[in-house]
Scaffold this active site. Sequence first.
Site: not given
Lengths: 191, 197
Positions: A155-156
């Site tokens: 989950p950048c």
Amino acid sequence: MSTDPVLVRLAALAPAEGPDLTDRLFDGWLTTDSLLGPVRVVCTRDGISFLRTTADLAEEDFRAAYRRRVGRPLRASTVVPDDLEAALHGDATARPRLDLLGITDFQRDVLAATRTIPAGETRPYAWVAAEVGRPGAVRAAGTALATNPVPLLIPCHRVVPSGGGGIGRYIFGVSAKQRLLAAEGATGVGR
Amino acid sequence: MSTPTEAAPRADPDGERVAAALADDLDDGFAELVRTYQGLVYAVALRTTGHRTDAEDLAAEALLRAYRSLADHDPAWLRELVPRPWLLTIVVNTSRNQVRDAARRPRTDGATVPDEPVPGPTVEDRAEQAEVTEHLATLLARLPETQRTAVVLRHVTDLPLTEVAEVLGCPVGTAKSHVSRGLARLRTLIAETGDRP
């Protein structure tokens, strides 16, 4: 046809059949749905190695991007890896196996640290840099996240600038980042 | 890396089809290339490394190298490619690199140098045949590298001399000489080990 016994025996050294290397050489890609709409996903024998939205890359560009990144051939697949669809719809307990290819150790560390950020929370880029033991490498951490091979699964979008700099960039655009963070109930971002 | 050349007298019947498929779509064409040549690649790898596991690794590594090289070229180049000798050149070079790398690091498993018999057919009632095959493979492994490669390409996989020369990167006359010297050496080894030909 030679009658020289040595030549006949040499010809017999050719193995009658060899292994089929296709599964070993080719990675499979498929299209599935996500919180950001349809995505194309590549799976190696060891896990998911690449993901992009269909809006971001057309099929030809997607295949070319994968070829440039890891230099492995692709073929269409219908086998959906365990947990993939759940993870792409925001199920935090779904952790599909990943196979991160063609990246540096630093990128690997950055991505691993990012994967630990829980849904509904965000961390500054500086936190990621500190987390991997390179507190001065904030910009490099940002660059590593900008080339994340598997957005959504790592989950950048939960990594943001510190101190009121907006929510920062995202591979699929700022509005996609906003939508994801809102869907996860992350507070205090984008102010 | 070799460049595409004119078709050999005994031209590869699959070459044009595979080259056209590669020019049309790299990944689909590569699947066609693998289907067409993986048996040949494995045969050369097996008789070069002398071990089945190593041969499979070498074949896979060489094919991936080939893919990466193909990806660097445009469709016009791919259409002119003569795939068989081009691919086998990569196999032979990959094998050389692996042997060289193995020589540079300490041997741990003894599995990279072709000095042990290759297991023959596994079916029990072919055990005697297997033994004979193993013995010849062992003798073959004792040839100098270039001679061994020349003999394998020419007489195990039945490549025309023009393609053997292309893979070895030498004139046809020189390739022919490598094959004959290799064969002569092999016959001597057979005689020395008391094996009936």
